[in-house]
Design a protein around this motif. Structure first.
Motif, PDB file in Angstrom:
ATOM      1  N   LEU A 191       0.841  -1.195   0.000  1.00 17.01           N
ATOM      2  CA  LEU A 191       0.000   0.000   0.000  1.00 17.01           C
ATOM      3  C   LEU A 191       0.876   1.245   0.000  1.00 17.01           C
ATOM      4  O   LEU A 191       1.900   1.294   0.679  1.00 17.01           O
ATOM      5  CB  LEU A 191      -0.918  -0.009   1.222  1.00 17.01           C
ATOM      6  CG  LEU A 191      -1.794  -1.259   1.368  1.00 17.01           C
ATOM      7  CD1 LEU A 191      -2.599  -1.203   2.653  1.00 17.01           C
ATOM      8  CD2 LEU A 191      -2.716  -1.419   0.174  1.00 17.01           C
ATOM      9  N   SER A 203      -3.633   3.611  -1.866  1.00 18.18           N
ATOM     10  CA  SER A 203      -3.672   2.888  -3.131  1.00 18.18           C
ATOM     11  C   SER A 203      -2.795   1.649  -3.001  1.00 18.18           C
ATOM     12  O   SER A 203      -1.967   1.552  -2.096  1.00 18.18           O
ATOM     13  CB  SER A 203      -3.157   3.772  -4.268  1.00 18.18           C
ATOM     14  OG  SER A 203      -3.982   4.904  -4.430  1.00 18.18           O
ATOM     15  N   SER A 204      -2.978   0.694  -3.917  1.00 17.03           N
ATOM     16  CA  SER A 204      -2.135  -0.505  -3.889  1.00 17.03           C
ATOM     17  C   SER A 204      -1.318  -0.595  -5.167  1.00 17.03           C
ATOM     18  O   SER A 204      -1.768  -0.206  -6.243  1.00 17.03           O
ATOM     19  CB  SER A 204      -2.989  -1.764  -3.723  1.00 17.03           C
ATOM     20  OG  SER A 204      -3.840  -1.954  -4.837  1.00 17.03           O
ATOM     21  N   LYS A 205      -0.106  -1.106  -5.034  1.00 21.80           N
ATOM     22  CA  LYS A 205       0.756  -1.305  -6.196  1.00 21.80           C
ATOM     23  C   LYS A 205       0.316  -2.560  -6.954  1.00 21.80           C
ATOM     24  O   LYS A 205      -0.296  -3.462  -6.383  1.00 21.80           O
ATOM     25  CB  LYS A 205       2.215  -1.425  -5.757  1.00 21.80           C
ATOM     26  CG  LYS A 205       2.772  -0.144  -5.144  1.00 21.80           C
ATOM     27  CD  LYS A 205       4.263  -0.265  -4.857  1.00 21.80           C
ATOM     28  CE  LYS A 205       4.819   1.048  -4.328  1.00 21.80           C
ATOM     29  NZ  LYS A 205       6.286   0.992  -4.087  1.00 21.80           N
ATOM     30  N   ASP A 206       0.640  -2.606  -8.239  1.00 24.13           N
ATOM     31  CA  ASP A 206       0.259  -3.763  -9.060  1.00 24.13           C
ATOM     32  C   ASP A 206       0.990  -5.031  -8.639  1.00 24.13           C
ATOM     33  O   ASP A 206       0.482  -6.144  -8.809  1.00 24.13           O
ATOM     34  CB  ASP A 206       0.542  -3.485 -10.533  1.00 24.13           C
ATOM     35  CG  ASP A 206      -0.399  -2.438 -11.109  1.00 24.13           C
ATOM     36  OD1 ASP A 206      -1.495  -2.267 -10.544  1.00 24.13           O
ATOM     37  OD2 ASP A 206      -0.030  -1.787 -12.102  1.00 24.13           O
ATOM     38  N   PRO A 221      -2.508  -6.498  -6.684  1.00 20.41           N
ATOM     39  CA  PRO A 221      -3.357  -5.354  -6.353  1.00 20.41           C
ATOM     40  C   PRO A 221      -4.401  -5.730  -5.296  1.00 20.41           C
ATOM     41  O   PRO A 221      -4.786  -6.898  -5.176  1.00 20.41           O
ATOM     42  CB  PRO A 221      -4.017  -4.996  -7.684  1.00 20.41           C
ATOM     43  CG  PRO A 221      -3.960  -6.250  -8.487  1.00 20.41           C
ATOM     44  CD  PRO A 221      -2.718  -6.970  -8.059  1.00 20.41           C
ATOM     45  N   SER A 234      -7.599  -5.225  -5.009  1.00 20.21           N
ATOM     46  CA  SER A 234      -8.870  -5.791  -5.467  1.00 20.21           C
ATOM     47  C   SER A 234      -8.746  -7.294  -5.705  1.00 20.21           C
ATOM     48  O   SER A 234      -9.600  -8.082  -5.281  1.00 20.21           O
ATOM     49  CB  SER A 234      -9.332  -5.096  -6.749  1.00 20.21           C
ATOM     50  OG  SER A 234      -8.338  -5.201  -7.759  1.00 20.21           O
ATOM     51  N   THR A 265     -12.147  -1.981  -6.635  1.00 20.26           N
ATOM     52  CA  THR A 265     -11.391  -0.955  -5.930  1.00 20.26           C
ATOM     53  C   THR A 265      -9.953  -1.386  -5.691  1.00 20.26           C
ATOM     54  O   THR A 265      -9.672  -2.526  -5.339  1.00 20.26           O
ATOM     55  CB  THR A 265     -12.050  -0.589  -4.587  1.00 20.26           C
ATOM     56  OG1 THR A 265     -11.266   0.433  -3.960  1.00 20.26           O
ATOM     57  CG2 THR A 265     -12.130  -1.784  -3.650  1.00 20.26           C
ATOM     58  N   GLU A 266      -9.043  -0.457  -5.918  1.00 18.72           N
ATOM     59  CA  GLU A 266      -7.620  -0.697  -5.686  1.00 18.72           C
ATOM     60  C   GLU A 266      -7.170  -0.026  -4.393  1.00 18.72           C
ATOM     61  O   GLU A 266      -5.975   0.111  -4.149  1.00 18.72           O
ATOM     62  CB  GLU A 266      -6.801  -0.139  -6.857  1.00 18.72           C
ATOM     63  CG  GLU A 266      -7.144  -0.745  -8.205  1.00 18.72           C
ATOM     64  CD  GLU A 266      -6.715  -2.196  -8.329  1.00 18.72           C
ATOM     65  OE1 GLU A 266      -5.845  -2.611  -7.556  1.00 18.72           O
ATOM     66  OE2 GLU A 266      -7.259  -2.905  -9.184  1.00 18.72           O
ATOM     67  N   THR A 267      -8.118   0.411  -3.572  1.00 19.58           N
ATOM     68  CA  THR A 267      -7.756   1.162  -2.377  1.00 19.58           C
ATOM     69  C   THR A 267      -8.299   0.490  -1.120  1.00 19.58           C
ATOM     70  O   THR A 267      -9.234  -0.304  -1.161  1.00 19.58           O
ATOM     71  CB  THR A 267      -8.310   2.599  -2.437  1.00 19.58           C
ATOM     72  OG1 THR A 267      -9.742   2.561  -2.461  1.00 19.58           O
ATOM     73  CG2 THR A 267      -7.805   3.324  -3.664  1.00 19.58           C
ATOM     74  N   HIS A 286      -8.718   1.670   3.337  1.00 16.37           N
ATOM     75  CA  HIS A 286      -8.631   2.864   4.169  1.00 16.37           C
ATOM     76  C   HIS A 286      -8.532   2.529   5.653  1.00 16.37           C
ATOM     77  O   HIS A 286      -8.926   1.449   6.098  1.00 16.37           O
ATOM     78  CB  HIS A 286      -9.828   3.791   3.925  1.00 16.37           C
ATOM     79  CG  HIS A 286     -11.109   3.292   4.534  1.00 16.37           C
ATOM     80  ND1 HIS A 286     -11.983   2.472   3.867  1.00 16.37           N
ATOM     81  CD2 HIS A 286     -11.651   3.493   5.769  1.00 16.37           C
ATOM     82  CE1 HIS A 286     -13.011   2.198   4.644  1.00 16.37           C
ATOM     83  NE2 HIS A 286     -12.830   2.798   5.806  1.00 16.37           N
TER      84      HIS A 286
END
Length: 226
Positions: free
Chosen positions: A106, A123-126, A130, A132, A158-160, A162
């Protein structure tokens, strides 16, 4: 500017000694020390704008990012039924070992004001995976029958993820909202380099996992610390 919608449930608990008996089962990851330190500094700045009678700050020991929420807003009896299914299909410790072995990285967090809370979105890196895709893997890995229970609806795109830093527990003035918006904008410029692996301090918790206290920690595992 937006309208604040206070969390009336939390306000009742804080101001009227109400007990939160909503139960669930969730898999969470707790942030590493450098992320907690950054969040505590943010919370301190937030508290200089909004007092504790209107803004509740999440205690540092409760800061977390949810990886998988199996059921929520259920009775303790329903929780025990689902735990029985889990225990029949999995060793929870083996399940956690899998979770920490494939977790996402993240980064690039942004502080965001929502009507009821202030959250830090990552956000998340590929690579390695990821967020999602990771959440889908976890749901597929569990593979138990949750029909008839209150089950969260996850977005599979979603790629995030919180962390909730604070919740509004009373209305605030429009001038305070403007101050918060200005503060958030300034803070976001300082957070770009904050990175962590989502397999730090992973826990499976059951029972009153929101504001009720008394939850059970069923299993825990540590992955990469950073």
């Amino acid at each position: 500017m937006f309208d604040v919608v206070p969390d009336s449930y939390l306000a009742d608990i804080l101001f009227h000694n109400r007990v939160d008996d909503r139960c669930g089962i969730t898999v969470i990851t707790q942030p590493p020390s450098h992320v907690i330190e950054a969040i505590c500094l943010i919370q301190k700045r937030l508290s200089q704008v909004i007092d504790s009678q209107r803004l509740w700050l999440t205690p540092s020991e409760n800061l977390h990012l949810t990886l998988l929420e199996l059921i929520y807003n259920c009775s303790q009896a329903q929780v025990e039924e689902v735990l029985l299914q889990l225990n029949e299909r999995h060793s929870l410790q083996e399940l956690l070992s899998y979770i920490v072995s494939v977790s996402p990285v993240l980064h690039a967090p942004k502080l965001k004001l929502t009507p009821s809370a202030i959250i830090l979105i990552f956000s998340s890196k590929d690579k390695p995976i990821p967020l999602s895709q990771y959440k889908l893997l976890l749901r597929d890995k569990v593979q138990i029958d949750l029909s008839g229970y209150s089950v969260p609806r996850y977005s599979t795109t979603t790629e995030t993820g919180h962390i909730t830093l604070a919740r509004f527990i009373a209305q605030i003035k429009s001038s305070d909202v403007q101050q918060l918006e200005s503060l958030v904008s300034g803070i976001n410029d300082t957070l770009r380099d904050l990175v962590w692996h989502a397999n730090n301090e992973v826990n499976v918790r059951s029972g009153p996992v929101w504001y009720g206290g008394g939850h059970r920690e069923l299993a825990a595992a540590n992955g990469i610390r950073n």
